[in-house]
Design a protein around this motif. Sequence first.
Motif, PDB file in Angstrom:
ATOM      1  N   VAL A 127       0.789  -1.090  -0.091  1.00 34.53           N
ATOM      2  CA  VAL A 127      -0.051  -0.038  -0.034  1.00 34.53           C
ATOM      3  C   VAL A 127       0.775   1.172  -0.106  1.00 34.53           C
ATOM      4  O   VAL A 127       1.903   1.447   0.723  1.00 34.53           O
ATOM      5  CB  VAL A 127      -0.817  -0.030   1.110  1.00 34.53           C
ATOM      6  N   ILE A 128       0.532   2.238  -0.806  1.00 31.11           N
ATOM      7  CA  ILE A 128       1.289   3.363  -0.782  1.00 31.11           C
ATOM      8  C   ILE A 128       0.767   4.218   0.448  1.00 31.11           C
ATOM      9  O   ILE A 128      -0.350   4.461   0.485  1.00 31.11           O
ATOM     10  CB  ILE A 128       1.005   4.309  -2.220  1.00 31.11           C
ATOM     11  N   ALA A 129       1.877   4.855   1.110  1.00 29.89           N
ATOM     12  CA  ALA A 129       1.661   5.811   2.363  1.00 29.89           C
ATOM     13  C   ALA A 129       2.311   6.838   2.221  1.00 29.89           C
ATOM     14  O   ALA A 129       3.478   6.808   1.865  1.00 29.89           O
ATOM     15  CB  ALA A 129       2.060   4.733   3.493  1.00 29.89           C
ATOM     16  N   LEU A 130       1.738   8.193   2.457  1.00 26.60           N
ATOM     17  CA  LEU A 130       2.527   9.386   2.540  1.00 26.60           C
ATOM     18  C   LEU A 130       2.600   9.741   3.917  1.00 26.60           C
ATOM     19  O   LEU A 130       3.347  10.843   4.087  1.00 26.60           O
ATOM     20  CB  LEU A 130       1.277  10.398   1.959  1.00 26.60           C
ATOM     21  N   ASP A 131       1.988   9.127   4.895  1.00 20.27           N
ATOM     22  CA  ASP A 131       2.454   9.524   6.247  1.00 20.27           C
ATOM     23  C   ASP A 131       2.234   8.682   7.259  1.00 20.27           C
ATOM     24  O   ASP A 131       1.568   7.243   7.014  1.00 20.27           O
ATOM     25  CB  ASP A 131       1.719  10.967   6.552  1.00 20.27           C
ATOM     26  N   VAL A 132       2.354   9.009   8.496  1.00 21.89           N
ATOM     27  CA  VAL A 132       1.845   7.855   9.626  1.00 21.89           C
ATOM     28  C   VAL A 132       0.386   7.429   9.628  1.00 21.89           C
ATOM     29  O   VAL A 132       0.210   6.073   9.652  1.00 21.89           O
ATOM     30  CB  VAL A 132       2.313   8.529  10.995  1.00 21.89           C
ATOM     31  N   ARG A 133      -0.649   8.557   9.522  1.00 22.36           N
ATOM     32  CA  ARG A 133      -1.902   7.849   9.519  1.00 22.36           C
ATOM     33  C   ARG A 133      -2.290   6.876   8.415  1.00 22.36           C
ATOM     34  O   ARG A 133      -2.805   5.781   8.513  1.00 22.36           O
ATOM     35  CB  ARG A 133      -2.782   9.121   9.097  1.00 22.36           C
ATOM     36  N   ASP A 134      -1.651   7.247   7.168  1.00 19.96           N
ATOM     37  CA  ASP A 134      -1.658   6.006   6.202  1.00 19.96           C
ATOM     38  C   ASP A 134      -1.158   4.686   6.361  1.00 19.96           C
ATOM     39  O   ASP A 134      -1.656   3.711   6.360  1.00 19.96           O
ATOM     40  CB  ASP A 134      -0.971   6.661   4.750  1.00 19.96           C
ATOM     41  N   ALA A 135       0.144   4.852   7.038  1.00 18.93           N
ATOM     42  CA  ALA A 135       0.822   3.623   7.373  1.00 18.93           C
ATOM     43  C   ALA A 135       0.017   3.064   8.560  1.00 18.93           C
ATOM     44  O   ALA A 135      -0.192   1.446   8.312  1.00 18.93           O
ATOM     45  CB  ALA A 135       2.265   4.015   7.759  1.00 18.93           C
TER      46      ALA A 135
END
Length: 231
Positions: free
Chosen positions: A7-15
């Motif tokens: 999964v592509i993550a841009l920040d901590v919340r995404d991760a």
Amino acid sequence: MTKLLEVIALDVRDAVAAEAGGADRLEIVSDMSSGGLTPSAETVAAIAKECRLPQMVMLRSNAGFAVTPEELDRLRRNVRELAQAGAGGFVFGFLTADGSVDLAATEALIHAVAPLPWTFHRAVDHAADVRAAWRAVRLLPNLATVLTAGSAQGVGTGLGVLRGRAEAGDGPLVLAGGGLRKEHVPVLLDYGVQAFHVGSAVRDPGSPPDRWSGPVDAARVRDWRRLVDQE
């Protein structure tokens, strides 16, 4: 080969949401309006504190697939800082002006990131000769996966190419992504592809025209997890 959902993550919340939804691995990027560029070491470190998933970190300085000597030097310098911050691997790959794989630039980063694994990203789909690009890439050292849609236009157009790659024995290298839709997954699993890469498909709808402004949603990731895990 074990099935893989990245999964592509841009920040901590995404991760954190990707991990909660059952993802196996993250691709960490910045600036998706440019197709994904190198994130900051601070972002990688912050994710590492809150999320146990391996981070494959993008090494890319511009929206194209070419790299200047100055950009390449900067990316090489970035590697140590990103690795110390928590990168588990890297994502990169370049083309020359004539559309062939830029082996000199790619090999320079392979040496810089060693012994960590790396993914050759979708530059392969934009090569002037896709088969020649695959021949150039597939035996490079420490190569984990090749992020590919089979076509510059996306997976829907590239299914035939992806089937051909799997039949040629490259199925274990294929990380299918780029316009990937749920209906493609059973077809690709039938071809023998086992690794899948999703971005906007697991996000809450953003504010048009920025489909990346919404965060990763754990429930959407979970839907893809179930789909990928089907027999």
